[in-house]
Each structure stands twice: as structure tokens, then as C-alpha cells.
Design a protein around this motif. Structure first.
Motif, PDB file in Angstrom:
ATOM      1  N   GLU A  78     -31.290 -38.224 -14.947  1.00  0.00           N
ATOM      2  CA  GLU A  78     -31.865 -39.579 -14.865  1.00  0.00           C
ATOM      3  C   GLU A  78     -32.978 -39.770 -15.884  1.00  0.00           C
ATOM      4  OE1 GLU A  78     -33.046 -40.945 -10.975  1.00  0.00           O
ATOM      5  OE2 GLU A  78     -31.287 -40.006 -10.060  1.00  0.00           O
ATOM      6  N   VAL A  79     -33.861 -38.780 -15.988  1.00  0.00           N
ATOM      7  CA  VAL A  79     -34.956 -38.842 -16.967  1.00  0.00           C
ATOM      8  C   VAL A  79     -34.395 -38.881 -18.376  1.00  0.00           C
ATOM      9  CG1 VAL A  79     -36.896 -37.531 -17.941  1.00  0.00           C
ATOM     10  CG2 VAL A  79     -36.653 -37.751 -15.457  1.00  0.00           C
ATOM     11  N   LYS A  80     -33.409 -38.045 -18.627  1.00  0.00           N
ATOM     12  CA  LYS A  80     -32.784 -38.004 -19.956  1.00  0.00           C
ATOM     13  C   LYS A  80     -32.203 -39.363 -20.322  1.00  0.00           C
ATOM     14  CE  LYS A  80     -29.209 -35.683 -22.611  1.00  0.00           C
ATOM     15  NZ  LYS A  80     -28.050 -34.804 -22.573  1.00  0.00           N
ATOM     16  N   GLU A  81     -31.489 -39.964 -19.386  1.00  0.00           N
ATOM     17  CA  GLU A  81     -30.882 -41.283 -19.655  1.00  0.00           C
ATOM     18  C   GLU A  81     -31.946 -42.346 -19.896  1.00  0.00           C
ATOM     19  OE1 GLU A  81     -27.906 -44.576 -17.620  1.00  0.00           O
ATOM     20  OE2 GLU A  81     -28.112 -42.610 -16.694  1.00  0.00           O
ATOM     21  N   LYS A  82     -33.021 -42.299 -19.125  1.00  0.00           N
ATOM     22  CA  LYS A  82     -34.062 -43.329 -19.224  1.00  0.00           C
ATOM     23  C   LYS A  82     -34.860 -43.232 -20.522  1.00  0.00           C
ATOM     24  CE  LYS A  82     -37.927 -45.327 -16.684  1.00  0.00           C
ATOM     25  NZ  LYS A  82     -38.707 -45.302 -15.446  1.00  0.00           N
ATOM     26  N   TYR A  83     -35.187 -42.009 -20.965  1.00  0.00           N
ATOM     27  CA  TYR A  83     -36.105 -41.840 -22.100  1.00  0.00           C
ATOM     28  C   TYR A  83     -35.472 -41.173 -23.327  1.00  0.00           C
ATOM     29  CZ  TYR A  83     -39.714 -42.655 -18.536  1.00  0.00           C
ATOM     30  OH  TYR A  83     -40.481 -43.178 -17.543  1.00  0.00           O
ATOM     31  N   PHE A  84     -34.794 -40.066 -23.124  1.00  0.00           N
ATOM     32  CA  PHE A  84     -34.342 -39.246 -24.249  1.00  0.00           C
ATOM     33  C   PHE A  84     -33.331 -39.984 -25.117  1.00  0.00           C
ATOM     34  CE2 PHE A  84     -31.751 -35.987 -26.277  1.00  0.00           C
ATOM     35  CZ  PHE A  84     -32.693 -35.084 -26.735  1.00  0.00           C
ATOM     36  N   GLU A  85     -32.355 -40.588 -24.471  1.00  0.00           N
ATOM     37  CA  GLU A  85     -31.261 -41.191 -25.227  1.00  0.00           C
ATOM     38  C   GLU A  85     -31.709 -42.333 -26.128  1.00  0.00           C
ATOM     39  OE1 GLU A  85     -28.139 -41.934 -22.396  1.00  0.00           O
ATOM     40  OE2 GLU A  85     -27.964 -39.787 -21.959  1.00  0.00           O
ATOM     41  N   SER A  86     -32.804 -43.005 -25.776  1.00  0.00           N
ATOM     42  CA  SER A  86     -33.287 -44.100 -26.620  1.00  0.00           C
ATOM     43  C   SER A  86     -34.352 -43.665 -27.628  1.00  0.00           C
ATOM     44  CB  SER A  86     -33.847 -45.229 -25.744  1.00  0.00           C
ATOM     45  OG  SER A  86     -34.967 -44.773 -25.017  1.00  0.00           O
ATOM     46  N   SER A  87     -34.751 -42.399 -27.564  1.00  0.00           N
ATOM     47  CA  SER A  87     -35.821 -41.941 -28.461  1.00  0.00           C
ATOM     48  C   SER A  87     -35.403 -40.828 -29.406  1.00  0.00           C
ATOM     49  CB  SER A  87     -37.032 -41.477 -27.642  1.00  0.00           C
ATOM     50  OG  SER A  87     -36.713 -40.340 -26.873  1.00  0.00           O
ATOM     51  N   VAL A  88     -34.200 -40.313 -29.250  1.00  0.00           N
ATOM     52  CA  VAL A  88     -33.734 -39.196 -30.077  1.00  0.00           C
ATOM     53  C   VAL A  88     -32.364 -39.533 -30.646  1.00  0.00           C
ATOM     54  CG1 VAL A  88     -33.082 -36.754 -30.068  1.00  0.00           C
ATOM     55  CG2 VAL A  88     -35.064 -37.515 -28.729  1.00  0.00           C
ATOM     56  N   ALA A  89     -32.250 -39.445 -31.978  1.00  0.00           N
ATOM     57  CA  ALA A  89     -30.994 -39.774 -32.649  1.00  0.00           C
ATOM     58  C   ALA A  89     -30.068 -38.575 -32.785  1.00  0.00           C
ATOM     59  CB  ALA A  89     -31.277 -40.361 -34.030  1.00  0.00           C
ATOM     60  N   GLY A  90     -30.615 -37.357 -32.721  1.00  0.00           N
ATOM     61  CA  GLY A  90     -29.772 -36.176 -32.877  1.00  0.00           C
ATOM     62  C   GLY A  90     -30.462 -34.920 -32.425  1.00  0.00           C
ATOM     63  N   THR A  91     -29.658 -33.954 -32.002  1.00  0.00           N
ATOM     64  CA  THR A  91     -30.147 -32.676 -31.504  1.00  0.00           C
ATOM     65  C   THR A  91     -29.388 -31.544 -32.169  1.00  0.00           C
ATOM     66  OG1 THR A  91     -30.574 -33.675 -29.343  1.00  0.00           O
ATOM     67  CG2 THR A  91     -30.470 -31.282 -29.417  1.00  0.00           C
ATOM     68  N   SER A  92     -30.102 -30.492 -32.557  1.00  0.00           N
ATOM     69  CA  SER A  92     -29.496 -29.265 -33.075  1.00  0.00           C
ATOM     70  C   SER A  92     -30.070 -28.086 -32.305  1.00  0.00           C
ATOM     71  CB  SER A  92     -29.804 -29.074 -34.556  1.00  0.00           C
ATOM     72  OG  SER A  92     -29.240 -30.101 -35.326  1.00  0.00           O
ATOM     73  N   ILE A  93     -29.205 -27.225 -31.787  1.00  0.00           N
ATOM     74  CA  ILE A  93     -29.636 -25.978 -31.171  1.00  0.00           C
ATOM     75  C   ILE A  93     -29.450 -24.911 -32.248  1.00  0.00           C
ATOM     76  CG2 ILE A  93     -29.317 -24.323 -29.299  1.00  0.00           C
ATOM     77  CD1 ILE A  93     -30.147 -27.139 -28.347  1.00  0.00           C
ATOM     78  N   PHE A  94     -30.558 -24.396 -32.771  1.00  0.00           N
ATOM     79  CA  PHE A  94     -30.492 -23.416 -33.848  1.00  0.00           C
ATOM     80  C   PHE A  94     -30.214 -22.021 -33.327  1.00  0.00           C
ATOM     81  CE2 PHE A  94     -33.505 -26.573 -35.777  1.00  0.00           C
ATOM     82  CZ  PHE A  94     -32.607 -27.077 -36.688  1.00  0.00           C
ATOM     83  N   ALA A  95     -30.716 -21.695 -32.129  1.00  0.00           N
ATOM     84  CA  ALA A  95     -30.515 -20.358 -31.576  1.00  0.00           C
ATOM     85  C   ALA A  95     -30.752 -20.388 -30.078  1.00  0.00           C
ATOM     86  CB  ALA A  95     -31.488 -19.360 -32.215  1.00  0.00           C
ATOM     87  N   SER A  96     -30.088 -19.482 -29.379  1.00  0.00           N
ATOM     88  CA  SER A  96     -30.330 -19.255 -27.960  1.00  0.00           C
ATOM     89  C   SER A  96     -30.316 -17.750 -27.759  1.00  0.00           C
ATOM     90  CB  SER A  96     -29.276 -19.950 -27.107  1.00  0.00           C
ATOM     91  OG  SER A  96     -27.981 -19.506 -27.440  1.00  0.00           O
ATOM     92  N   TYR A  97     -31.251 -17.257 -26.957  1.00  0.00           N
ATOM     93  CA  TYR A  97     -31.389 -15.797 -26.862  1.00  0.00           C
ATOM     94  C   TYR A  97     -32.166 -15.419 -25.601  1.00  0.00           C
ATOM     95  CZ  TYR A  97     -35.507 -17.596 -29.260  1.00  0.00           C
ATOM     96  OH  TYR A  97     -36.585 -18.363 -29.626  1.00  0.00           O
ATOM     97  N   GLY A  98     -31.896 -14.233 -25.121  1.00  0.00           N
ATOM     98  CA  GLY A  98     -32.675 -13.657 -24.051  1.00  0.00           C
ATOM     99  C   GLY A  98     -33.901 -12.979 -24.643  1.00  0.00           C
ATOM    100  N   ARG A  99     -34.972 -12.958 -23.863  1.00  0.00           N
ATOM    101  CA  ARG A  99     -36.195 -12.281 -24.328  1.00  0.00           C
ATOM    102  C   ARG A  99     -36.880 -11.639 -23.138  1.00  0.00           C
ATOM    103  NH1 ARG A  99     -41.043 -15.207 -23.458  1.00  0.00           N
ATOM    104  NH2 ARG A  99     -40.646 -17.340 -22.785  1.00  0.00           N
ATOM    105  N   ASP A 100     -37.602 -10.570 -23.410  1.00  0.00           N
ATOM    106  CA  ASP A 100     -38.352  -9.870 -22.359  1.00  0.00           C
ATOM    107  C   ASP A 100     -39.677 -10.501 -22.098  1.00  0.00           C
ATOM    108  OD1 ASP A 100     -36.367  -7.964 -22.010  1.00  0.00           O
ATOM    109  OD2 ASP A 100     -37.091  -6.823 -23.716  1.00  0.00           O
TER     110      ASP A 100
END
Length: 100
Positions: A78-100
């Protein structure tokens, strides 16, 4: 093991994006999550592709399952639909990783 993402965004409306961040932080915290580093980018020297990145940050969770649960949480969506979608034109995930 904690789980982290390195994310790049093309933010098109800083005020609405800030409202998104404020609204989603309590939900994120409930999944053992938060933000690490956070940068506004003034110049991209070697773009890989669209979008035009102007914000880079890390976001972490207590584990990978918590990350998956967060991004499918109905309150977060709900928050994403209300705010994120109208304020961000694109998203890139550069990396995902586990960390200690």
C-alpha cells in the motif's frame, strides 16, 4: 545471516520519495531491516543501462526470508503504491548478498 541489497534508483520527486521512506521504515524495521549507506548521485560515469541512477543505497534484513516477506507485505505494498510508484522512474538491484 543478514541479507543486504545494493540498490540504484531514478528518483523523480524527492518530496514524495521522502514520504515513502518515512511511511515504510516502521514496516521495514518489523522485518529486522533498515538502511545502510545512502547516496545522492550527481554524475554517473559509466551507465550500464536505463534507468538514470541518481540515488544509491543499501537496505538490509535479518535474513533472506525476511526480505521476501517484506516485499510482499500488504501494508508495504500500500505504501509503495501510494508514494514509490509516483516518485521513482526506475530501479536497479546491483547486488544481493548475505553478510555476517
Amino acid at each position: 545471516m543478514a541479507y543486504e541489497l545494493l540498490v540504484g534508483l531514478e528518483v523523480t520527486d524527492d518530496d514524495i520519495y521522502q514520504a515513502y521512506r518515512q511511511a515504510m521504515k516502521p514496516i521495514l524495521a518489523s522485518y529486522g531491516g533498515g538502511f545502510g549507506v545512502d547516496f545522492r548521485v550527481s554524475e554517473v560515469l559509466l551507465p550500464e543501462a536505463e534507468p538514470n541512477i541518481n540515488r544509491v543505497f543499501t537496505i538490509y534484513f535479518r535474513d533472506e526470508a525476511a526480505k521476501n516477506d517484506f516485499f510482499t507485505d500488504s501494508d508495504y505494498l500500500e505504501v509503495k503504491e501510494k508514494y514509490f510508484e509516483s516518485s521513482v522512474a526506475g530501479t536497479s538491484i546491483f547486488a544481493s548478498y548475505g553478510r555476517d
